[in-house]
Motif scaffolding. Structure first.
Motif, PDB file in Angstrom:
ATOM      1  N   ALA A 183      27.744  35.303  50.034  1.00 48.92           N
ATOM      2  CA  ALA A 183      26.755  34.227  50.035  1.00 48.92           C
ATOM      3  C   ALA A 183      27.393  32.917  50.491  1.00 48.92           C
ATOM      4  CB  ALA A 183      26.141  34.070  48.650  1.00 48.92           C
ATOM      5  N   SER A 184      28.586  32.624  50.002  1.00 46.90           N
ATOM      6  CA  SER A 184      29.280  31.400  50.397  1.00 46.90           C
ATOM      7  C   SER A 184      29.622  31.416  51.874  1.00 46.90           C
ATOM      8  CB  SER A 184      30.565  31.238  49.572  1.00 46.90           C
ATOM      9  OG  SER A 184      30.274  31.069  48.212  1.00 46.90           O
ATOM     10  N   PHE A 185      30.035  32.560  52.378  1.00 46.79           N
ATOM     11  CA  PHE A 185      30.378  32.693  53.788  1.00 46.79           C
ATOM     12  C   PHE A 185      29.151  32.439  54.662  1.00 46.79           C
ATOM     13  CE2 PHE A 185      30.948  35.260  57.649  1.00 46.79           C
ATOM     14  CZ  PHE A 185      32.161  34.752  58.096  1.00 46.79           C
ATOM     15  N   LEU A 186      28.017  33.046  54.316  1.00 48.15           N
ATOM     16  CA  LEU A 186      26.809  32.856  55.105  1.00 48.15           C
ATOM     17  C   LEU A 186      26.317  31.410  55.034  1.00 48.15           C
ATOM     18  CD1 LEU A 186      24.803  36.111  54.220  1.00 48.15           C
ATOM     19  CD2 LEU A 186      26.231  35.672  56.236  1.00 48.15           C
ATOM     20  N   LEU A 187      26.399  30.810  53.866  1.00 52.83           N
ATOM     21  CA  LEU A 187      25.997  29.409  53.723  1.00 52.83           C
ATOM     22  C   LEU A 187      26.867  28.501  54.575  1.00 52.83           C
ATOM     23  CD1 LEU A 187      25.190  28.838  49.945  1.00 52.83           C
ATOM     24  CD2 LEU A 187      23.666  28.470  51.893  1.00 52.83           C
ATOM     25  N   GLY A 188      28.163  28.774  54.594  1.00 54.10           N
ATOM     26  CA  GLY A 188      29.072  27.956  55.389  1.00 54.10           C
ATOM     27  C   GLY A 188      28.725  27.991  56.867  1.00 54.10           C
ATOM     28  N   LEU A 189      28.416  29.178  57.370  1.00 53.51           N
ATOM     29  CA  LEU A 189      28.027  29.302  58.777  1.00 53.51           C
ATOM     30  C   LEU A 189      26.702  28.587  59.045  1.00 53.51           C
ATOM     31  CD1 LEU A 189      28.804  32.973  59.900  1.00 53.51           C
ATOM     32  CD2 LEU A 189      29.787  30.859  60.792  1.00 53.51           C
ATOM     33  N   ALA A 190      25.731  28.806  58.187  1.00 51.35           N
ATOM     34  CA  ALA A 190      24.420  28.192  58.392  1.00 51.35           C
ATOM     35  C   ALA A 190      24.501  26.673  58.328  1.00 51.35           C
ATOM     36  CB  ALA A 190      23.437  28.715  57.344  1.00 51.35           C
ATOM     37  N   ASP A 191      25.288  26.145  57.398  1.00 51.36           N
ATOM     38  CA  ASP A 191      25.414  24.697  57.256  1.00 51.36           C
ATOM     39  C   ASP A 191      26.155  24.084  58.436  1.00 51.36           C
ATOM     40  OD1 ASP A 191      24.035  24.722  54.906  1.00 51.36           O
ATOM     41  OD2 ASP A 191      25.819  24.615  53.613  1.00 51.36           O
ATOM     42  N   ARG A 192      27.074  24.852  59.017  1.00 50.18           N
ATOM     43  CA  ARG A 192      27.813  24.314  60.159  1.00 50.18           C
ATOM     44  C   ARG A 192      26.930  24.191  61.398  1.00 50.18           C
ATOM     45  NH1 ARG A 192      33.698  24.654  62.587  1.00 50.18           N
ATOM     46  NH2 ARG A 192      33.157  23.985  64.686  1.00 50.18           N
ATOM     47  N   LYS A 241      23.476  24.673  61.567  1.00 47.49           N
ATOM     48  CA  LYS A 241      22.182  24.043  61.298  1.00 47.49           C
ATOM     49  C   LYS A 241      21.100  24.494  62.292  1.00 47.49           C
ATOM     50  CE  LYS A 241      24.374  19.969  59.269  1.00 47.49           C
ATOM     51  NZ  LYS A 241      24.243  20.464  57.903  1.00 47.49           N
ATOM     52  N   ALA A 242      21.074  25.786  62.528  1.00 49.44           N
ATOM     53  CA  ALA A 242      20.049  26.359  63.405  1.00 49.44           C
ATOM     54  C   ALA A 242      19.181  27.308  62.594  1.00 49.44           C
ATOM     55  CB  ALA A 242      20.706  27.112  64.559  1.00 49.44           C
ATOM     56  N   GLU A 243      17.945  27.501  63.037  1.00 54.16           N
ATOM     57  CA  GLU A 243      17.057  28.416  62.306  1.00 54.16           C
ATOM     58  C   GLU A 243      17.628  29.829  62.306  1.00 54.16           C
ATOM     59  OE1 GLU A 243      12.515  30.226  62.432  1.00 54.16           O
ATOM     60  OE2 GLU A 243      13.126  28.654  63.847  1.00 54.16           O
ATOM     61  N   LEU A 244      18.233  30.213  63.444  1.00 58.45           N
ATOM     62  CA  LEU A 244      18.846  31.529  63.569  1.00 58.45           C
ATOM     63  C   LEU A 244      20.338  31.325  63.786  1.00 58.45           C
ATOM     64  CD1 LEU A 244      17.862  34.500  63.609  1.00 58.45           C
ATOM     65  CD2 LEU A 244      17.905  34.373  66.104  1.00 58.45           C
ATOM     66  N   THR A 245      21.152  31.797  62.830  1.00 56.56           N
ATOM     67  CA  THR A 245      22.597  31.582  62.877  1.00 56.56           C
ATOM     68  C   THR A 245      23.301  32.806  63.445  1.00 56.56           C
ATOM     69  OG1 THR A 245      22.459  30.160  60.917  1.00 56.56           O
ATOM     70  CG2 THR A 245      24.636  30.989  61.508  1.00 56.56           C
ATOM     71  N   ALA A 246      24.237  32.564  64.364  1.00 53.03           N
ATOM     72  CA  ALA A 246      24.982  33.663  64.982  1.00 53.03           C
ATOM     73  C   ALA A 246      26.113  34.118  64.059  1.00 53.03           C
ATOM     74  CB  ALA A 246      25.555  33.232  66.322  1.00 53.03           C
ATOM     75  N   LEU A 247      26.376  35.417  64.079  1.00 60.53           N
ATOM     76  CA  LEU A 247      27.526  36.015  63.400  1.00 60.53           C
ATOM     77  C   LEU A 247      28.409  36.638  64.480  1.00 60.53           C
ATOM     78  CD1 LEU A 247      26.061  37.878  60.284  1.00 60.53           C
ATOM     79  CD2 LEU A 247      27.806  36.093  60.234  1.00 60.53           C
ATOM     80  N   PRO A 248      29.300  35.858  65.093  1.00 59.77           N
ATOM     81  CA  PRO A 248      30.100  36.394  66.198  1.00 59.77           C
ATOM     82  C   PRO A 248      31.127  37.429  65.764  1.00 59.77           C
ATOM     83  CG  PRO A 248      30.832  34.178  65.637  1.00 59.77           C
ATOM     84  CD  PRO A 248      29.591  34.438  64.841  1.00 59.77           C
ATOM     85  N   MET A 249      31.431  37.459  64.475  1.00 55.77           N
ATOM     86  CA  MET A 249      32.442  38.385  63.964  1.00 55.77           C
ATOM     87  C   MET A 249      31.810  39.705  63.536  1.00 55.77           C
ATOM     88  SD  MET A 249      31.175  36.197  61.676  1.00 55.77           S
ATOM     89  CE  MET A 249      32.243  34.788  61.973  1.00 55.77           C
ATOM     90  N   SER A 250      32.626  40.751  63.498  1.00 55.36           N
ATOM     91  CA  SER A 250      32.155  42.066  63.051  1.00 55.36           C
ATOM     92  C   SER A 250      32.146  42.132  61.526  1.00 55.36           C
ATOM     93  CB  SER A 250      33.058  43.158  63.607  1.00 55.36           C
ATOM     94  OG  SER A 250      34.348  43.094  63.007  1.00 55.36           O
ATOM     95  N   ARG A 251      31.534  43.190  60.987  1.00 56.78           N
ATOM     96  CA  ARG A 251      31.562  43.393  59.541  1.00 56.78           C
ATOM     97  C   ARG A 251      32.998  43.594  59.055  1.00 56.78           C
ATOM     98  NH1 ARG A 251      27.037  41.784  60.514  1.00 56.78           N
ATOM     99  NH2 ARG A 251      25.080  42.710  59.762  1.00 56.78           N
ATOM    100  N   GLN A 252      33.824  44.254  59.864  1.00 55.58           N
ATOM    101  CA  GLN A 252      35.228  44.441  59.481  1.00 55.58           C
ATOM    102  C   GLN A 252      35.966  43.112  59.452  1.00 55.58           C
ATOM    103  OE1 GLN A 252      36.806  47.612  58.578  1.00 55.58           O
ATOM    104  NE2 GLN A 252      38.026  45.939  57.686  1.00 55.58           N
TER     105      GLN A 252
END
Length: 219
Positions: A149-158, A160-171
């Motif tokens: 949850a903290s990781f996703l919040l950090g990305l979203a807050d950085r 600040k887009a409606e749709l946030t990219a996850l450039p990294m893999s699950r690994q």
């Protein structure tokens, strides 16, 4: 030819007419493909790097073969700063990216250029310390859900887009958070099932219930 050799060759060439003043005085831009090594673990830290586009991860390979992700970097970030003569981590592109490569020591850098460079390095060093402290706190979280949850919040807050990219893999996420890939997948699935976040494929998400995510990412 290694990335380090390519950088040295580029610095031996005069700046092209298309270079901006910043690039000409501070360094050169170089493209890197997905998975391409920008610098290697234990390689001489003769350069520092500013990400122009794309995303980059830094990794450290332990003697037993395990991998630790140091951090993820996004456009505008400076990385490769070291307190010693060699790189503790390696760096690779998470996708196609463009990196501005800067010499750590350049005798020709004088006057205003030197002051601008020193200010940039000082700011980047402060940001790197803040990143390291935040990562320590993240690893100290009690549960996998708190970490994710903290990781996703950090990305979203950085971004600040409606749709946030996850450039990294699950690994990558697992290695960064000190979890297994199974735990990452299970936790992300639960967050989506509970209506807290919504994933668009594997590499994009949006927050559906901000308050719930904030509560999960306890400080």
């Amino acid at each position: 030819m290694t990335a380090q050799t390519q950088m040295i060759d580029r610095f031996m060439q005069p700046p092209s007419s298309g270079d901006t003043d910043l690039e000409a005085s501070f360094g050169v831009r170089m493209p890197f493909a997905v998975g391409e090594e920008i610098y290697a673990q234990e390689e001489a830290a003769d350069f520092i790097y500013r990400l122009v586009s794309g995303a980059v991860r830094t990794t450290h390979l332990l003697t037993d073969g395990r991998r630790q992700i140091g951090d993820f970097y996004y456009p505008g970030d400076v990385f490769g700063l070291e307190a010693r003569a060699t790189h503790r981590f390696s760096a690779e592109g998470l996708g196609n990216c463009q990196v501005q490569v800067l010499k750590r020591v350049a005798p020709s850098r004088q006057g205003e250029d030197r002051l601008r460079f020193d200010r940039m390095v000082a700011g980047a060093t402060s940001n790197e310390l803040e990143r390291a402290q935040a990562h320590i706190l993240l690893l100290a979280r009690m549960t996998a859900c708190e970490k994710v949850a903290s990781f996703l919040l950090g990305l979203a807050d950085r971004f600040k887009a409606e749709l946030t990219a996850l450039p990294m893999s699950r690994q990558d996420m697992a290695d960064y958070l000190g979890l297994t890939i199974e735990t990452i997948s299970r936790t992300l699935g639960k967050l989506q099932a509970d209506g807290v976040v919504e994933f668009m494929g594997c590499r994009h998400f949006r927050i559906r219930h901000r308050t719930a995510l904030d509560q999960l990412a306890v400080s």
